[in-house]
Design a protein around this motif. Structure first.
Motif, PDB file in Angstrom:
ATOM      1  N   ARG A 137      13.049  29.320  -9.687  1.00  0.00           N
ATOM      2  CA  ARG A 137      12.004  29.819 -10.587  1.00  0.00           C
ATOM      3  C   ARG A 137      10.938  28.769 -10.860  1.00  0.00           C
ATOM      4  NH1 ARG A 137      13.535  31.812 -16.583  1.00  0.00           N
ATOM      5  NH2 ARG A 137      13.379  29.579 -17.030  1.00  0.00           N
ATOM      6  N   THR A 138      11.359  27.527 -11.033  1.00  0.00           N
ATOM      7  CA  THR A 138      10.392  26.474 -11.336  1.00  0.00           C
ATOM      8  C   THR A 138       9.405  26.301 -10.198  1.00  0.00           C
ATOM      9  OG1 THR A 138      11.924  25.287 -12.784  1.00  0.00           O
ATOM     10  CG2 THR A 138      10.113  24.018 -11.825  1.00  0.00           C
ATOM     11  N   ILE A 139       9.905  26.263  -8.966  1.00  0.00           N
ATOM     12  CA  ILE A 139       9.021  26.075  -7.814  1.00  0.00           C
ATOM     13  C   ILE A 139       8.092  27.266  -7.654  1.00  0.00           C
ATOM     14  CG2 ILE A 139       8.952  25.845  -5.309  1.00  0.00           C
ATOM     15  CD1 ILE A 139      11.508  24.218  -5.465  1.00  0.00           C
ATOM     16  N   TRP A 166       8.597  17.190 -19.742  1.00  0.00           N
ATOM     17  CA  TRP A 166       7.288  17.401 -19.122  1.00  0.00           C
ATOM     18  C   TRP A 166       6.637  18.733 -19.453  1.00  0.00           C
ATOM     19  CZ3 TRP A 166       8.155  21.767 -16.309  1.00  0.00           C
ATOM     20  CH2 TRP A 166       9.465  21.983 -15.850  1.00  0.00           C
ATOM     21  N   LYS A 167       7.389  19.745 -19.855  1.00  0.00           N
ATOM     22  CA  LYS A 167       6.822  21.082 -20.023  1.00  0.00           C
ATOM     23  C   LYS A 167       5.761  21.132 -21.109  1.00  0.00           C
ATOM     24  CE  LYS A 167       7.974  25.915 -20.917  1.00  0.00           C
ATOM     25  NZ  LYS A 167       9.060  26.925 -21.061  1.00  0.00           N
ATOM     26  N   ARG A 168       5.975  20.447 -22.213  1.00  0.00           N
ATOM     27  CA  ARG A 168       5.035  20.513 -23.335  1.00  0.00           C
ATOM     28  C   ARG A 168       3.639  20.056 -22.914  1.00  0.00           C
ATOM     29  NH1 ARG A 168       8.284  16.487 -27.134  1.00  0.00           N
ATOM     30  NH2 ARG A 168       9.891  17.852 -26.267  1.00  0.00           N
ATOM     31  N   TYR A 169       3.574  19.110 -21.998  1.00  0.00           N
ATOM     32  CA  TYR A 169       2.270  18.601 -21.558  1.00  0.00           C
ATOM     33  C   TYR A 169       1.586  19.588 -20.618  1.00  0.00           C
ATOM     34  CZ  TYR A 169       4.536  14.556 -23.533  1.00  0.00           C
ATOM     35  OH  TYR A 169       5.190  13.708 -24.391  1.00  0.00           O
ATOM     36  N   LEU A 170       2.383  20.315 -19.833  1.00  0.00           N
ATOM     37  CA  LEU A 170       1.806  21.359 -18.990  1.00  0.00           C
ATOM     38  C   LEU A 170       1.269  22.510 -19.836  1.00  0.00           C
ATOM     39  CD1 LEU A 170       4.352  21.566 -16.026  1.00  0.00           C
ATOM     40  CD2 LEU A 170       1.981  20.821 -15.922  1.00  0.00           C
ATOM     41  N   VAL A 171       2.017  22.889 -20.860  1.00  0.00           N
ATOM     42  CA  VAL A 171       1.569  23.968 -21.744  1.00  0.00           C
ATOM     43  C   VAL A 171       0.276  23.567 -22.462  1.00  0.00           C
ATOM     44  CG1 VAL A 171       2.130  25.304 -23.810  1.00  0.00           C
ATOM     45  CG2 VAL A 171       3.888  24.927 -22.063  1.00  0.00           C
ATOM     46  N   GLY A 172       0.281  22.360 -23.028  1.00  0.00           N
ATOM     47  CA  GLY A 172      -0.909  21.897 -23.718  1.00  0.00           C
ATOM     48  C   GLY A 172      -2.094  21.740 -22.781  1.00  0.00           C
ATOM     49  N   VAL A 225       3.265  28.618 -16.745  1.00  0.00           N
ATOM     50  CA  VAL A 225       3.825  27.387 -17.303  1.00  0.00           C
ATOM     51  C   VAL A 225       4.745  27.697 -18.476  1.00  0.00           C
ATOM     52  CG1 VAL A 225       3.205  25.304 -18.589  1.00  0.00           C
ATOM     53  CG2 VAL A 225       1.966  25.890 -16.502  1.00  0.00           C
ATOM     54  N   LEU A 226       4.397  28.699 -19.269  1.00  0.00           N
ATOM     55  CA  LEU A 226       5.244  29.066 -20.404  1.00  0.00           C
ATOM     56  C   LEU A 226       6.653  29.454 -19.965  1.00  0.00           C
ATOM     57  CD1 LEU A 226       2.980  31.190 -22.799  1.00  0.00           C
ATOM     58  CD2 LEU A 226       3.913  28.913 -23.204  1.00  0.00           C
ATOM     59  N   PHE A 227       6.759  30.074 -18.786  1.00  0.00           N
ATOM     60  CA  PHE A 227       8.054  30.562 -18.312  1.00  0.00           C
ATOM     61  C   PHE A 227       8.797  29.549 -17.444  1.00  0.00           C
ATOM     62  CE2 PHE A 227       6.053  34.550 -19.510  1.00  0.00           C
ATOM     63  CZ  PHE A 227       7.107  35.228 -20.116  1.00  0.00           C
ATOM     64  N   LEU A 228       8.243  28.361 -17.268  1.00  0.00           N
ATOM     65  CA  LEU A 228       8.966  27.319 -16.546  1.00  0.00           C
ATOM     66  C   LEU A 228      10.200  26.893 -17.337  1.00  0.00           C
ATOM     67  CD1 LEU A 228       6.114  24.950 -15.263  1.00  0.00           C
ATOM     68  CD2 LEU A 228       7.560  26.441 -13.876  1.00  0.00           C
ATOM     69  N   LYS A 229      11.284  26.658 -16.629  1.00  0.00           N
ATOM     70  CA  LYS A 229      12.498  26.159 -17.268  1.00  0.00           C
ATOM     71  C   LYS A 229      12.507  24.634 -17.163  1.00  0.00           C
ATOM     72  CE  LYS A 229      17.547  26.343 -17.066  1.00  0.00           C
ATOM     73  NZ  LYS A 229      18.729  26.890 -16.353  1.00  0.00           N
ATOM     74  N   GLU A 230      12.488  23.993 -18.315  1.00  0.00           N
ATOM     75  CA  GLU A 230      12.438  22.532 -18.309  1.00  0.00           C
ATOM     76  C   GLU A 230      13.827  21.941 -18.111  1.00  0.00           C
ATOM     77  OE1 GLU A 230      10.119  19.042 -20.576  1.00  0.00           O
ATOM     78  OE2 GLU A 230      11.019  20.550 -21.877  1.00  0.00           O
ATOM     79  N   THR A 231      13.928  21.061 -17.128  1.00  0.00           N
ATOM     80  CA  THR A 231      15.142  20.279 -16.923  1.00  0.00           C
ATOM     81  C   THR A 231      14.751  18.807 -16.998  1.00  0.00           C
ATOM     82  OG1 THR A 231      14.802  20.360 -14.527  1.00  0.00           O
ATOM     83  CG2 THR A 231      16.263  22.012 -15.491  1.00  0.00           C
ATOM     84  N   PRO A 232      15.509  17.993 -17.719  1.00  0.00           N
ATOM     85  CA  PRO A 232      15.154  16.573 -17.827  1.00  0.00           C
ATOM     86  C   PRO A 232      15.036  15.932 -16.457  1.00  0.00           C
ATOM     87  CG  PRO A 232      16.889  17.144 -19.387  1.00  0.00           C
ATOM     88  CD  PRO A 232      16.712  18.334 -18.487  1.00  0.00           C
TER      89      PRO A 232
END
Length: 538
Positions: free
Chosen positions: A276-278, A342-348, A505-512
């Protein structure tokens, strides 16, 4: 099957070695970025000198994006199969050859062909630099190096338009813009030769997917040629459109079949999109490409043809956008390295792109320049936090053996989005400016503000880019107003694409971020000697 890894190649690069090699890689990346930005403010002078049209203006940009788009996945796949160092150096040589041809181009046709050759090299550099850095650096540290890439991108974007403007205004003229990257490319070649030492996996069963690569290149090319020419050389609803769209889609469908069912080592591994992320990051990359390339490439033309600036002054105006890009790319890279998130920076970032494009959609020929600059800063902040971090998210998800292919897929689709954006928005710009100029001239003639002789002298092709200084004052004002209004409209057209990127980007699943380059999650008993060698090459 035979693998041979030298002692030097199998050893890990030291921190000092990484930094030395990184210098050459960043020089190569700078060359790739400079190839596009240095001509931004030179294009009006180039097109005027070579008697080109708005379509020619668009194609000088699209030619590079087109070949870069078509070849990026090929370069990325080759990076999984052979020497990354050799590939980067080959890309630098191809870029240099294209630059030399462009510098001596006698007409628009030769120039566009030379820009296509440049694009072959740019496609390699864009994909390979990301792959090589990922091969040298562990995932937690990649955020920092992504920040460095963003900083280089920002530097090239700032210095390119400004440098191009200064060169155009100098005795060198616009041809000097194609010489400026050659010394940097040569220096990058030498530095990489001395400092880059990566493991090389030599395999006797190497299989390059020539059929898939050819079909991908042909399908993408036909579609982009149609997008670029429809509405100008032929109608959108016409037999030519049906033929080109149908042919392009058929080629793409054939490419998908080959990649899924025939190729043993596909150029674009479709299995990657099961993640899903890709998949979401790829769609977001297309949308960001449309918004970024498609809308911003015409700002230099806006400043010169609507606001009466010189190429140098137009280059100075670009600092606003790239200053924001520089700050956000560097800052978010360091924050991602520190936190692993990293997701928060993509959303912003995508949210800021939406806001910035909406604001730029309100500009015209009368908007205060300080206001335009402020809007450009917002867009720059958003792009800086988005572009490189989408690549980082994919690299953190992709299996190590697919790292090169996955990285290049993101770059491929982002550049494809840019190609489509530049082509489509260029056609919109040409149509709107032509329509408004015709209406304006008709109004001037009706009011008696143009003599019959002046009116006869304006009977040129609707797509031509005129020399504003040679136009009568009232006509010049009409053209400047038309260019200003049409440019603002381009940003509104780009806005929905940025919104789609935000949703993805909102639906990306963030993995550390992973703490190593290899697949630690694989059990030792499931890892073969070949897997270990492949891990070293990644």
């Amino acid at each position: 099957m035979t693998q041979s890894v030298t002692a030097e190649q199998s050893g890990q690069m030291s921190h000092r070695g990484i930094m030395e090699a990184l210098t050459g890689l960043l020089l190569a990346m700078f060359v790739a970025m400079l190839s596009s930005t240095v001509v931004t403010n030179a294009l009006p002078a180039i097109v005027t000198d070579l008697h080109g049209s708005q379509t020619g203006y668009t194609w000088v940009v699209v030619a590079t994006l087109l070949t870069a788009t078509a070849t990026t996945p090929i370069w990325g796949k080759l990076a999984d199969l052979t020497s990354k160092k050799l590939l980067v150096q080959a890309a630098l040589v191809i870029y240099s050859l294209g630059s030399l041809v462009a510098a001596f181009a006698p007409n628009m046709g030769v120039l566009i062909g030379a820009r296509a050759i440049q694009g072959l090299g740019v496609g390699g550099l864009t994909a390979l630099v990301q792959v090589v850095i990922a091969s040298m650096v562990s995932p937690p540290e990649r955020g920092r190096y992504s920040g460095y890439i963003g900083a280089v991108f920002a530097t090239a974007t700032v210095s390119g338009p400004l440098l191009g403007g200064v060169i155009v205004d100098s005795p060198l003229g616009w041809r000097g813009c194609f010489f400026v990257g050659l010394p940097i490319a040569a220096l990058a070649f030498v530095v990489l030769q001395k400092t880059l030492h990566l493991p090389v996996l030599r395999r006797d069963d190497v299989s390059i997917d020539y059929a898939g690569a050819t079909l991908i290149m042909a399908g993408v090319s036909v579609i982009l040629v149609w997008v670029s020419l429809a509405g100008t050389d032929f109608a959108w609803a016409s037999g030519t459109t049906a033929l080109m769209v149908g042919g392009g889609l058929a080629l793409v469908a054939a490419a998908l079949y080959v990649e899924a069912r025939v190729a043993s080592e596909p150029v674009v591994p479709l299995r990657l999109f099961r993640d899903r992320t890709i998949a979401l990051a790829t769609v977001a990359s297309v949308m960001v490409g449309v918004a970024m390339f498609g809308a911003t490439v015409y700002l230099g033309q806006y400043f010169q043809l609507s606001r009466g600036m010189t190429p140098t002054e137009a280059g100075l105006m670009s600092i606003a956008m790239v200053g924001g890009l520089l700050v956000s790319s560097t800052l978010t890279g360091r924050l991602i390295t520190a936190t692993g998130l990293w997701k928060r920076y993509l959303v912003g970032g995508t949210a800021l792109v939406i806001v910035g494009l909406a604001l730029l959609g309100t500009i015209d020929a009368e908007t205060p320049l300080a206001t335009v600059s402020a809007y450009m800063v917002v867009v720059g902040l958003g792009i800086g936090a988005t572009m490189q971090n989408l690549v980082l998210a994919v690299q953190n998800t992709a299996p190590p053996r697919d790292l090169g292919a996955a990285s290049s897929v993101v770059a491929f689709f982002r550049t494809m989005g840019g190609s489509i954006g530049v082509s489509a928005l260029g056609a919109v710009l040409a149509h709107q400016v032509s329509s408004q100029v015709k209406d304006g001239i008709a109004g001037l003639a009706a009011d008696g503000r143009l003599s019959p002789k002046q009116l006869a002298g304006l009977q040129h092709s609707a797509g031509d880019i005129p020399d504003l200084d040679a136009l009568p004052g009232p006509v010049q004002a009409v053209y400047e107003a038309a260019m200003g209004n049409a440019t603002g409209h381009l940003f509104l057209i780009a806005l929905p694409f940025a919104i789609v990127a935000f949703v993805c980007v909102l639906f990306l699943k963030e993995t550390p971020l992973r703490t190593h380059s290899g697949p630690a999650e694989v059990a030792p008993e499931a890892t073969s000697d070949l897997d270990e060698i492949e891990e070293l090459t990644q």
